[in-house]
Each structure stands twice: as structure tokens, then as C-alpha cells.
Design a protein around this motif. Structure first.
Motif, PDB file in Angstrom:
ATOM      1  N   PHE A 272      32.822  52.217 -13.530  1.00 40.11           N
ATOM      2  CA  PHE A 272      32.585  50.794 -13.361  1.00 40.11           C
ATOM      3  C   PHE A 272      32.800  50.459 -11.888  1.00 40.11           C
ATOM      4  CE2 PHE A 272      33.785  51.496 -17.737  1.00 40.11           C
ATOM      5  CZ  PHE A 272      32.769  50.817 -18.408  1.00 40.11           C
TER       6      PHE A 272
ATOM      7  N   ALA B 163      36.602  43.124 -28.046  1.00 44.91           N
ATOM      8  CA  ALA B 163      35.343  43.502 -28.700  1.00 44.91           C
ATOM      9  C   ALA B 163      35.140  42.713 -29.988  1.00 44.91           C
ATOM     10  CB  ALA B 163      35.354  44.991 -29.008  1.00 44.91           C
TER      11      ALA B 163
ATOM     12  N   ARG C  46      31.443  55.964 -27.212  1.00 47.57           N
ATOM     13  CA  ARG C  46      30.847  55.059 -26.237  1.00 47.57           C
ATOM     14  C   ARG C  46      31.915  54.102 -25.745  1.00 47.57           C
ATOM     15  NH1 ARG C  46      29.774  50.140 -28.637  1.00 47.57           N
ATOM     16  NH2 ARG C  46      27.798  49.690 -27.630  1.00 47.57           N
ATOM     17  N   TRP C  47      31.679  53.480 -24.575  1.00 49.52           N
ATOM     18  CA  TRP C  47      32.595  52.468 -24.044  1.00 49.52           C
ATOM     19  C   TRP C  47      32.751  51.339 -25.063  1.00 49.52           C
ATOM     20  CZ3 TRP C  47      36.275  51.645 -20.760  1.00 49.52           C
ATOM     21  CH2 TRP C  47      36.602  50.341 -20.360  1.00 49.52           C
ATOM     22  N   GLY C  48      33.990  50.994 -25.357  1.00 47.73           N
ATOM     23  CA  GLY C  48      34.232  49.876 -26.270  1.00 47.73           C
ATOM     24  C   GLY C  48      34.426  50.301 -27.714  1.00 47.73           C
TER      25      GLY C  48
ATOM     26  N   ARG D 201      31.856  40.398 -30.790  1.00 52.52           N
ATOM     27  CA  ARG D 201      30.944  40.817 -31.848  1.00 52.52           C
ATOM     28  C   ARG D 201      30.470  39.646 -32.703  1.00 52.52           C
ATOM     29  NH1 ARG D 201      28.339  45.317 -30.802  1.00 52.52           N
ATOM     30  NH2 ARG D 201      29.693  47.113 -30.523  1.00 52.52           N
TER      31      ARG D 201
ATOM     32  N   LEU E  51      27.744  49.500 -13.271  1.00 51.08           N
ATOM     33  CA  LEU E  51      28.333  50.829 -13.407  1.00 51.08           C
ATOM     34  C   LEU E  51      27.357  51.869 -12.914  1.00 51.08           C
ATOM     35  CD1 LEU E  51      26.785  52.365 -15.974  1.00 51.08           C
ATOM     36  CD2 LEU E  51      28.239  50.856 -17.316  1.00 51.08           C
TER      37      LEU E  51
ATOM     38  N   LEU F 236      28.980  39.241 -16.341  1.00 49.79           N
ATOM     39  CA  LEU F 236      29.425  40.011 -17.502  1.00 49.79           C
ATOM     40  C   LEU F 236      30.611  40.875 -17.077  1.00 49.79           C
ATOM     41  CD1 LEU F 236      25.958  41.073 -18.952  1.00 49.79           C
ATOM     42  CD2 LEU F 236      27.550  39.397 -19.929  1.00 49.79           C
TER      43      LEU F 236
ATOM     44  N   PRO G 115      33.089  44.138 -18.016  1.00 46.18           N
ATOM     45  CA  PRO G 115      33.171  45.341 -18.863  1.00 46.18           C
ATOM     46  C   PRO G 115      34.384  45.352 -19.784  1.00 46.18           C
ATOM     47  CG  PRO G 115      33.653  45.882 -16.561  1.00 46.18           C
ATOM     48  CD  PRO G 115      33.152  44.458 -16.583  1.00 46.18           C
ATOM     49  N   ASP G 116      35.418  44.572 -19.474  1.00 42.21           N
ATOM     50  CA  ASP G 116      36.570  44.499 -20.375  1.00 42.21           C
ATOM     51  C   ASP G 116      36.275  43.668 -21.628  1.00 42.21           C
ATOM     52  OD1 ASP G 116      38.648  46.087 -19.305  1.00 42.21           O
ATOM     53  OD2 ASP G 116      39.118  44.559 -17.801  1.00 42.21           O
TER      54      ASP G 116
ATOM     55  N   VAL H 221      31.506  57.671 -16.477  1.00 36.54           N
ATOM     56  CA  VAL H 221      31.039  56.291 -16.386  1.00 36.54           C
ATOM     57  C   VAL H 221      31.991  55.585 -15.429  1.00 36.54           C
ATOM     58  CG1 VAL H 221      30.612  54.127 -17.627  1.00 36.54           C
ATOM     59  CG2 VAL H 221      30.207  56.334 -18.770  1.00 36.54           C
TER      60      VAL H 221
ATOM     61  N   MET I 133      40.630  44.748 -24.569  1.00 34.36           N
ATOM     62  CA  MET I 133      39.200  44.493 -24.790  1.00 34.36           C
ATOM     63  C   MET I 133      39.000  43.599 -26.021  1.00 34.36           C
ATOM     64  SD  MET I 133      36.368  47.439 -24.952  1.00 34.36           S
ATOM     65  CE  MET I 133      37.444  48.300 -23.815  1.00 34.36           C
TER      66      MET I 133
ATOM     67  N   SER J  98      43.462  47.769 -19.608  1.00 36.46           N
ATOM     68  CA  SER J  98      42.166  47.156 -19.305  1.00 36.46           C
ATOM     69  C   SER J  98      41.725  47.605 -17.918  1.00 36.46           C
ATOM     70  CB  SER J  98      42.251  45.630 -19.358  1.00 36.46           C
ATOM     71  OG  SER J  98      43.011  45.160 -18.262  1.00 36.46           O
ATOM     72  N   LEU J  99      40.418  47.522 -17.652  1.00 35.84           N
ATOM     73  CA  LEU J  99      39.930  47.829 -16.307  1.00 35.84           C
ATOM     74  C   LEU J  99      40.565  46.894 -15.282  1.00 35.84           C
ATOM     75  CD1 LEU J  99      36.154  48.293 -17.179  1.00 35.84           C
ATOM     76  CD2 LEU J  99      37.620  50.063 -16.205  1.00 35.84           C
TER      77      LEU J  99
ATOM     78  N   LEU K 150      23.387  58.223 -21.231  1.00 34.04           N
ATOM     79  CA  LEU K 150      24.656  58.661 -21.829  1.00 34.04           C
ATOM     80  C   LEU K 150      24.350  59.376 -23.139  1.00 34.04           C
ATOM     81  CD1 LEU K 150      26.740  55.461 -21.104  1.00 34.04           C
ATOM     82  CD2 LEU K 150      26.947  57.675 -19.985  1.00 34.04           C
TER      83      LEU K 150
ATOM     84  N   PRO L 267      31.374  44.421 -25.166  1.00 38.46           N
ATOM     85  CA  PRO L 267      31.461  45.763 -25.771  1.00 38.46           C
ATOM     86  C   PRO L 267      30.212  46.616 -25.526  1.00 38.46           C
ATOM     87  CG  PRO L 267      31.230  44.058 -27.454  1.00 38.46           C
ATOM     88  CD  PRO L 267      31.444  43.343 -26.155  1.00 38.46           C
ATOM     89  N   ASP L 268      29.060  45.980 -25.296  1.00 36.11           N
ATOM     90  CA  ASP L 268      27.837  46.748 -25.066  1.00 36.11           C
ATOM     91  C   ASP L 268      27.526  46.947 -23.583  1.00 36.11           C
ATOM     92  OD1 ASP L 268      27.304  47.029 -27.825  1.00 36.11           O
ATOM     93  OD2 ASP L 268      26.447  45.018 -27.884  1.00 36.11           O
ATOM     94  N   TYR L 269      28.502  46.689 -22.727  1.00 33.13           N
ATOM     95  CA  TYR L 269      28.280  46.723 -21.275  1.00 33.13           C
ATOM     96  C   TYR L 269      27.573  48.009 -20.817  1.00 33.13           C
ATOM     97  CZ  TYR L 269      29.575  45.642 -16.372  1.00 33.13           C
ATOM     98  OH  TYR L 269      29.566  45.350 -15.027  1.00 33.13           O
ATOM     99  N   ALA L 270      28.070  49.156 -21.265  1.00 31.50           N
ATOM    100  CA  ALA L 270      27.503  50.431 -20.792  1.00 31.50           C
ATOM    101  C   ALA L 270      26.085  50.636 -21.318  1.00 31.50           C
ATOM    102  CB  ALA L 270      28.402  51.603 -21.189  1.00 31.50           C
TER     103      ALA L 270
END
Lengths: 295, 295
Positions: free
Chosen positions: B216, A3, B104-106, A7, B199, A275, A277-278, B214, A1, B171-172, B294, A281-284
Motif C-alpha cells: 500500500f 469490513a 486476499r486483503w481484508g 459490507r 497500491l 478510499l 485500505p483499512d 501487496v 478493519m 491497522s495500516l 493477484l 475490504p475490496d481495496y486490493a
């Protein structure tokens, strides 16, 4: 990831800041015929106290006067008391477009209320937004409108190809055809190819009280040579952009967009794999912000 | 809206009954290094009380012992105390697959815990599910697996083409390639065409405590002549069905599916315009049930 690297650019979450509840003070439940239809802010409650006996204030919340037994009776009583407040300068003018007041999508209408006052009652408001895009090998290119400078709500801001509130007594499909023709000069056959793609829902501040919006989203894949043409004066211009450029603008200048349009675009990007998810970082949090509980 | 006629068939909402919180008793927050990572049910708390000094019970909740300063220290301490409970018969055996414990994710991992005990802690669990489908002029045809009769979880139930939990340190995208090969004999190039599609997230009962999942979701469009072949013994057979038939089965026999698979399929149907908000009276509730906060 990755992230860390992501960021470095502004988070897309910031573009959703205007579709989040602010939680300013305790809400009062508004009930009609024992069914909860609204969340009334303290500021809105102060206005409703001036509306006369149509609203009864109790310890449990605000209740529509029980003598009003039919939806039509309630609609008329609320309409005349709020029109009087508007004449006194306590409320903005009505827009003469009626919205259904319901406990949930698909439920029977308990009354109708002018579009101007839905936020005052903190009632659910339904709408539809259409993502107009051209599929290309490099990914989708999105049509983006710029709202006319004389619009009542958010003049000059960037918008989806087509979007509108959902008035009472019309199907979403019929409203989509109507709005697509008015806003973007799209013929009924082309508009009929728009595909329902889910919904976004959120609470957000409203000048009079609280927005509780449910926006049904539609995807409309368009031919490369299609050009939208506004016919009702609500859109200043349409331009087409690779979706990566739209996301970049969303990250760097979210306030250039109408308040709820970033949410519609982010939803499109989640659904279409723009987008990842890998790497986001704010995907969820993006996903859950786009679909808040309908409480 | 044809709510009346749709009401005659069982609601799709019933197929989501197993991905809803049951709200059985007050939850205790589990914090690690002052960060909230879990929601512990009263039943799970009683088990954790037997785990020794690694968990400190206070009025505000359950706190991981502060002497454990690194993720590795915490992982080892939790692992040995829960393994002891398993040896005593208080917990099921570990599965020797470690899941990350995060806020949280990430976010950075605060520790890892064996897959068997994620629900005990009420920690977030991540996974991925792949909708494998063949686009046809009449709409998508979905590949559906039937889980092998000797599977630990939900033997014999209907499942998505590919699905799996998300272990730590992968990774996913890499997990998807691995699971696609094992579960459905899909080569890496084909699996690489799977597109992230958002997701779903939900709370649900768990035998030891609380699920907070969660998932994906990915869409994988497949050629008409592609046939999945299970290679790890986890799937008894794969069959392909028009999506309308899958929805019909979901309405009439939801318990034929693994508990969270209806949610993945309903999400696919919302995104692909298979469900229509003008004719599906529970459309909005389906959408919000698929993406719970969440918290």
C-alpha cells in the motif's frame, strides 16, 4: 478493519463489472507481420471469415495476408473488405475515424482501422479521460457530465468531465485540448493544466468482439467559479458533486454511469486517498481490476 | 511521441526487473481449509516435504493437515515444524514477527506465519511504503533514505522515507505511525497527514520461494524545513532530491535501490504527472508491471 460495516453497503467492485473479461470461448490471435495485435472472439472470427483473403485462417490463429507489406496497404485492404461487410449488413457502418493498430503503446503502427471495427479485431484501443474536480477543504468535488440522449454509445449515462478515444496521428496532449474544448468549453490554457495520472486498462465485452482498452487518466483541478459548457451537443448537462456523493451513487446505481466511467472515478479515489485500505475490504481487488494485464 | 529520443536513455522498465516473476518451474497451490493461500515453488516444496505431516502432498498441490481446525492450531503446528527445520539448518531463523495468511486483503486470517517463512509458502505479504516529498513550484522533491550497512535485507541500498511489512493484528494507519516514528522520527500528527494513494503488487523471486507482495502506497507532503531523523538504526542517512534526479538515478543505476523501491517511486511519478505518456514509450508497461494480477 471495519469490513463488516462496509459490507452492508453495495461493494464498489460491482461498479466495475462491465470492465471485466467475460471469457466466452477461446480467442484466436490476430497477427500482422508476425506481430500479435488482436484477440478475436469466435463470433468475431465468423465475421472475419466473410472478409475475404485479407485474413488467412490457420491453426495458430488469424494472419493478415502477407502480400500486404506496408501499413498503408494493410489499412486500405482491411478498410475495403470491412466496408463491403458493412454494406452487406454484417457490420455496423464505419465512423470515419481511424485508430492505430499496434502491439503496445508507443510501438510503430502496423495499420489503421476504423474506430467501429477495433473491437471486431480485439485490438488495443487507447483513450483519455479527464477527472475535472474542485479541491475543497472537505475533499474534492467532481464535475460529472450526463451524455446527450441522442449519443450513439450509452445515451443519457453519467460521464467524466472530458473523455475520448485516441485517434491515430495525434498526441494525447493535443487530443485532450481538442476534446476539452468540444465537450466542456475549456480553453487551451486551462486544459493545459491537466496532469497525467497513470492509466487504467481492461478487457470487456464488445458488441462485435472484445474491448481491450487503455485509458490514460488526467486530473484537472479547476477553480470554484469555473463552469463547463458543452459545445458539440454530446453532453446534456454538467453538475458538480462532493466525491463521497459520487461514490455513493456508484455503489447504489452503477448502471447510471457509462460502462467505463466507474473505473476512472474509482482510480481517482484510490489515488487521492478518498478510499482507505483499512476500511475498504475490496481495496486490493479494485486496484487490480483497474489495471488488467495487456495480454 | 518522442519515443526515439527517450530510447537513448536506459528504460525505467529495467528498474522494475526485480519485481517481475521469473517463472522458474511449475508452482504447487497451497490450500488451507480448501482455500488457496500460497504458490509453492519446486525448491520450496522440497523443503516443505521435510516439515512432517502438517503439510499433505497430493496431486492437486499441498494441503494443510485437516486435523488442524482453528487458525491458532495451524499457526502453532506450522511454527513448530518450521522452527525444527530452522534448527536443522534447512531454513533461516525465525524473525519472531507474525504475518497473516489470507486468500486476499481484508479476508479472515487462516493462520499466521513467521515473517521469515512467508516467501517459503508463497503467501501474500502486505506492506506499506510512504513517499515523503516536498512540493515545490518546480515539482516534488523526494526524501530518500539509505539503509544502514548492518541491515539483514539489502544493506546500504536506497529506500523510501518510510516502509515496512504489515504484521498481523495492526491497522495500516497504526503501522504507518509506528514505522514513521521509528524510521524517520516523524511525530504522529505529521504521519497522520499521509494519504493512501493506492497500491502496487507483484510477484518476484524470493531466496526460499516466491514473493507475492501487496504494498500500500502513501503520499506524505512535508514542509521544506522538515528533516527526518532515524531512531532505530535502520537508516544511515536521509537526503532530498528533485524527482527528476531520482528518476535519472533509477534509469542509470537501478541496483542502487532496494529491490521494490523503484516500483514505489515510478508509481509516484505516474500518479503525479512526472512521467508523460506522450514521451515515455514504456508508460503502459510500467503501469501494468506495478500492478500484477493477484493470482
Amino acid at each position: 478493519m471495519t469490513a463488516e460495516s462496509s459490507r452492508r453497503t453495495p461493494s464498489l467492485l460491482a461498479s466495475l463489472a462491465r470492465v471485466r473479461p467475460t471469457g466466452d470461448g477461446p480467442m484466436l490471435a490476430l497477427t500482422v507481420a508476425d506481430q500479435r495485435v488482436g484477440k478475436v472472439t469466435p463470433q468475431a472470427a465468423a465475421l472475419l471469415r466473410k472478409a475475404g483473403p485479407v485474413f488467412a485462417f490457420g491453426t495458430a490463429g488469424i494472419e493478415m495476408a502477407r502480400g500486404l507489406e506496408t501499413p498503408e496497404d494493410r489499412t486500405d485492404a482491411v478498410s475495403s473488405s470491412l466496408r463491403r461487410l458493412a454494406a452487406d449488413g454484417d457490420l455496423p457502418a464505419p465512423r470515419y475515424e481511424r485508430y492505430p493498430v499496434v502491439t503496445r503503446w508507443g510501438a510503430d503502427e502496423l495499420m489503421r482501422v476504423d474506430r467501429s471495427y477495433v473491437g471486431l479485431l480485439g485490438a488495443l484501443a487507447f483513450g483519455l479521460h479527464v477527472n475535472g474536480y474542485v479541491p475543497t477543504p472537505a475533499g474534492p468535488e467532481m464535475w460529472i457530465g450526463r451524455r446527450a440522449d441522442d449519443r450513439l454509445v450509452e445515451p443519457g449515462k453519467l460521464d467524466n468531465l472530458v473523455g475520448g478515444g485516441q485517434p491515430a496521428g495525434l498526441s494525447l496532449a493535443a487530443n485532450l485540448v481538442k476534446e476539452a474544448a468540444e465537450e466542456a468549453g475549456i480553453d487551451a490554457a486551462t486544459a493545459g493544466a491537466a496532469r497525467p495520472a497513470g492509466l487504467i486498462c481492461y478487457e470487456a465485452p464488445h458488441p462485435l468482439g472484445l474491448r481491450r482498452d487503455v485509458l490514460f487518466t488526467f486530473d484537472l483541478a479547476l477553480a470554484p467559479d469555473f463552469t463547463p459548457v458543452n459545445t458539440d451537443g454530446e453532453v446534456a448537462e454538467f453538475t458538480r458533486h462532493p466525491v463521497a456523493d459520487v461514490l455513493d451513487r456508484l455503489r447504489r446505481q452503477p448502471e447510471a454511469f457509462k460502462f467505463n466511467v466507474p473505473a476512472v472515478i474509482v482510480d481517482f479515489c484510490l489515488r487521492h486517498g478518498v478510499l482507505d485500505p483499512d476500511s475498504e475490504p475490496d481495496y486490493a481487488e479494485l486496484a487490480t481490476t483497474l489495471r488488467q494485464p495487456l495480454t
